[in-house]
Design a protein around this motif. Structure first.
Motif, short mmCIF file in Angstrom:
data_model
loop_
_atom_site.label_atom_id
_atom_site.label_comp_id
_atom_site.label_asym_id
_atom_site.label_seq_id
_atom_site.Cartn_x
_atom_site.Cartn_y
_atom_site.Cartn_z
N ALA A 207 -9.45 4.60 -50.14
CA ALA A 207 -9.32 4.62 -48.83
C ALA A 207 -10.14 5.97 -48.51
O ALA A 207 -10.78 5.94 -47.41
N ALA A 208 -9.91 7.00 -49.16
CA ALA A 208 -10.37 8.08 -48.85
C ALA A 208 -11.76 8.25 -49.00
O ALA A 208 -12.68 8.83 -48.21
N ALA A 214 -18.30 1.77 -42.17
CA ALA A 214 -18.35 0.20 -41.42
C ALA A 214 -17.64 -0.46 -42.63
O ALA A 214 -17.99 -0.53 -43.65
N GLY A 215 -16.66 -1.31 -42.16
CA GLY A 215 -16.09 -2.22 -43.00
C GLY A 215 -15.02 -1.58 -44.00
O GLY A 215 -14.86 -2.07 -45.27
N MET A 245 -2.23 -5.33 -49.91
CA MET A 245 -2.48 -4.18 -49.03
C MET A 245 -3.93 -4.33 -48.23
O MET A 245 -3.87 -4.00 -47.10
N THR A 246 -4.86 -4.65 -48.95
CA THR A 246 -6.25 -4.76 -48.36
C THR A 246 -6.61 -5.97 -47.57
O THR A 246 -7.33 -5.58 -46.44
N ILE A 247 -6.01 -7.04 -47.79
CA ILE A 247 -6.29 -8.32 -46.84
C ILE A 247 -5.96 -8.24 -45.39
O ILE A 247 -6.72 -8.38 -44.44
N MET A 327 -11.90 1.98 -41.18
CA MET A 327 -10.53 2.29 -40.98
C MET A 327 -9.88 3.22 -39.99
O MET A 327 -10.66 4.03 -39.46
N ALA A 328 -8.89 2.95 -39.12
CA ALA A 328 -8.28 3.82 -38.28
C ALA A 328 -8.04 4.97 -39.16
O ALA A 328 -7.61 5.10 -40.27
N PRO A 329 -8.33 6.31 -38.41
CA PRO A 329 -8.06 7.56 -39.21
C PRO A 329 -6.62 7.75 -39.71
O PRO A 329 -6.47 8.25 -40.75
#
Length: 648
Positions: A207-208, A214-215, A245-247, A327-329
């Protein structure tokens, strides 16, 4: 799998944990006699299947075993407990020569029947029917005329071949030996990685690293699934663990359900391709070929990097085409959160170092597991108390149970193929259909493995495919490629291994894609089709093992760099073509040009390497340049005016 209640849950947990703990101890201090070890392994894990996996989900008791389940478990334990008690006599007997008495006949039938039912419950019904078909062929093969005719077998010979031929196949064959030794200890190491929080480290790292682009969630799914797959050992469990978690994150920011499921399943199946732990099949490969596991890891590393590179590129183009945001911050962890778990990579480094130093796999995994407990204790958030240790051992035991059943079943199939000569017959059919053409032979073998993978897991699929396909590749490949059989041995096995892995995500039946589709609430077939296009690099890398030795780090740095550059350019062209986006949306003609250049670069090995690279990279550069020129503001246009139709 059942969610057992009360004391039953405690008994099953302690049973699984104790079995795993004994395997871990043996991994560090040495295994007993092979027959005893295999008997212990099966005595522990086959009965466990009947207590923890219901006979008929939805109809059988969901939180407790029925009386029939207890009887099945007892029946499953008897033949293997008998082998443990008589291991010396079993080891010393001459196969097919010494008498196979009534007592052994009854126990052998019991072992086969209980294994079939355990396979149906915990593995795949298709795998069970393949075992049944193999046994039926031993019974009826002498009545089949022509190429598939085999010699008659007595009932005792059939049961002995399926159960008790430790040197060749069957339930007690070498395949069960591999699972009971090396693979078991690696599964335990993987369970301790999860128990210590290494899974959290992998997710936060993904995630980091990728969430701001994008995406983002899709890229997080790719990175996380690749890292997690090195310890999970199962593409389906990888999908369920990371996909949960990811889907939902992908769906939340605009990915279509089938696309999100396809991305997750393509990334999850690739975990078995990613060193340093490549799943059970890679350990089987080391045993079959006699090639050290460390050498296999090195040879497979560049191909695995290419596989995930191509998925990331495809995900990027898909996100840009659809206008999907990062992703949202608030969902992106800070790097300090990642670094808080960074010490957990040290046990992985221990594992890699010991294996590179040519220590045995089980010894390396044993010390890496102890290192995981010790290193995790350095910080409170990762420290493992006795509950976490027991839980990790139990998790490993529950993971081993279906694998033990699947591999023992594959042993029966291999034993039947060998004893009847069907390996030679089937190989002859494929060879005849290929007409002496090596590329056509490879295509037929790839299709065969993909079909096998529809009904059985990766490891048994690879084992059976290797028995059928490797001799054919060694025979024709030596003439076509000018290589010795020894030089072709590892590439041939890696080729078949890749397609066995990809079968879990390829239609029409794809276990990993179906699991991802269930989470995304998408069409399973649509999810598997998207998984195939996102995982197209696996097909290209599979063929490259045979045609581009540089991809296996053979021939020096220049050859490796050239092979990587060719496939990277070709796969980028292919992914841009089917996504319909490079630096801007693509029209029909550019997509066609990119597809042609990508296919030629990835699969047309008859062309010189320089032509393949120039064709793929040159077409990419040309299309990108045309799009860049077209995107420039025209003279006199107002600043900020849009000329792209709002699609970028």
């Amino acid at each position: 799998m059942r969610a057992l209640d009360g004391w039953l849950r405690g008994v099953a947990t302690l049973w699984a944990a104790a079995g795993a703990a004994v395997h871990l101890y043996f991994g560090g201090f040495g295994f007993p006699e092979p027959i005893w070890t295999r008997g212990f392994h099966l005595t522990v894990f086959v009965p466990l299947v009947f207590l923890c996996w219901p006979a008929f989900p939805g109809r059988s008791p969901a939180h407790r075993p029925s009386l029939f389940d207890w009887l099945w478990a007892l029946a499953a334990a008897l033949p293997h407990a008998w082998v443990m008690g008589n291991w010396a006599a079993v080891s010393d007997r001459m196969e097919y020569v010494d008498p196979f008495g009534p007592e052994m006949m009854v126990l052998g039938l019991l072992a086969i029947v209980t294994l079939l039912e355990a396979t149906r419950r915990a593995v795949e019904a298709g795998m069970m029917w393949m075992i049944v078909a193999s046994l039926a062929y031993m019974v009826l093969g002498h009545r089949i005329p022509g190429l598939f005719n085999s010699r008659p077998f007595t009932a005792a010979e059939i049961v002995e071949a399926a159960w008790l031929v430790p040197t060749a196949g069957g339930i007690y064959g070498p395949l069960t030996g591999i699972v009971a030794t090396v693979i078991a200890v690696f599964i335990i190491f993987g369970a301790f990685m999860q128990g210590s929080g290494t899974g959290r480290l992998f997710h936060n790292l993904g995630a980091a690293a990728a969430g701001r682009y994008a995406g983002g969630p899709a890229k997080v799914a790719v990175v996380t699934s690749g890292l997690f797959g090195t310890m999970s050992g199962s593409s389906v469990s990888n999908v369920i663990t990371t996909g949960s978690m990811t889907i939902p994150l992908m769906l939340r920011i605009g990915y279509r359900p089938a696309v999100a499921a396809g991305i997750e399943s393509a990334a999850s199946v690739g975990g078995a391709l990613m060193p340093p732990v490549m799943g059970a099949a890679a350990f089987v490969m080391a045993e079959i070929t006699g090639i050290p596991y460390g050498d296999i890891v090195v040879a497979a590393a560049l191909g695995a990097v290419l596989y995930y590179f191509a998925i990331l590129v495809a995900v990027h183009f898909e996100a840009r085409r659809a206008g999907i945001a990062p992703m949202a911050p608030g969902d992106i962890p800070a790097w300090r959160e990642v670094l808080a778990d960074a010490h957990l990579v040290l046990p992985i480094a221990v594992l890699v170092w010991l294996m590179m130093e040519r220590w045995s796999g089980n010894f390396a995994a044993f010390w890496a597991t102890l290192a995981m407990v010790a290193v995790a204790a350095a910080r409170r958030r990762t420290r493992m108390g006795w509950r976490e240790v027991v839980g990790s051992l139990a998790h490993a035991g529950f993971t081993m149970a279906p694998l033990a059943v699947a591999i023992a079943g594959a042993g029966i199939v291999v034993s039947a193929l060998t004893a009847t000569g069907l390996v030679v017959a089937f190989g002859g059919i494929i060879k005849q259909l290929s007409g002496g053409s090596f590329p056509l032979l490879l295509a037929l073998l790839a299709l065969t493995v993909l079909v096998l993978g529809m009904g059985i897991p990766t490891t048994p699929s690879y084992i059976i495919a290797a028995a059928i396909g490797v001799p054919q590749i060694l025979e024709l490949g030596g003439q076509a490629l000018g290589l010795t059989q020894q030089e072709l041995l590892l590439p041939a096995h890696l080729f078949l291994f890749y397609f066995a892995v990809l079968a879990d995500a390829s239609p029409p039946v794809a276990a990993a894609a179906f699991a991802a589709a269930a989470i995304a609430k998408a069409s399973p077939l649509a999810a598997s089709l998207h998984a195939t296009r996102f995982g197209i690099a696996g097909f290209a890398v599979g063929f490259a093992f045979l045609y581009d030795p540089g991809i296996m780090l053979r021939g020096g740095p220049a050859e490796a760099l050239l092979a990587f550059a060719i496939l990277a350019a070709a796969l980028t062209a292919l992914t841009a073509s089917y996504a319909g986006f490079l630096i801007a949306p693509l029209g029909p003609l550019p997509r066609l040009l990119l597809a042609a250049a990508g296919l030629a670069g990835a699969f047309h090995h008859g062309l010189p390497d320089s032509v393949r690279l120039a064709g793929a990279a040159g077409t990419l550069a040309l299309v990108a340049a045309v799009q860049a020129v077209a995107a420039r503001p025209r003279a006199g246009a107002r600043p900020g005016a849009r000329h792209d139709g709002g699609n970028q």
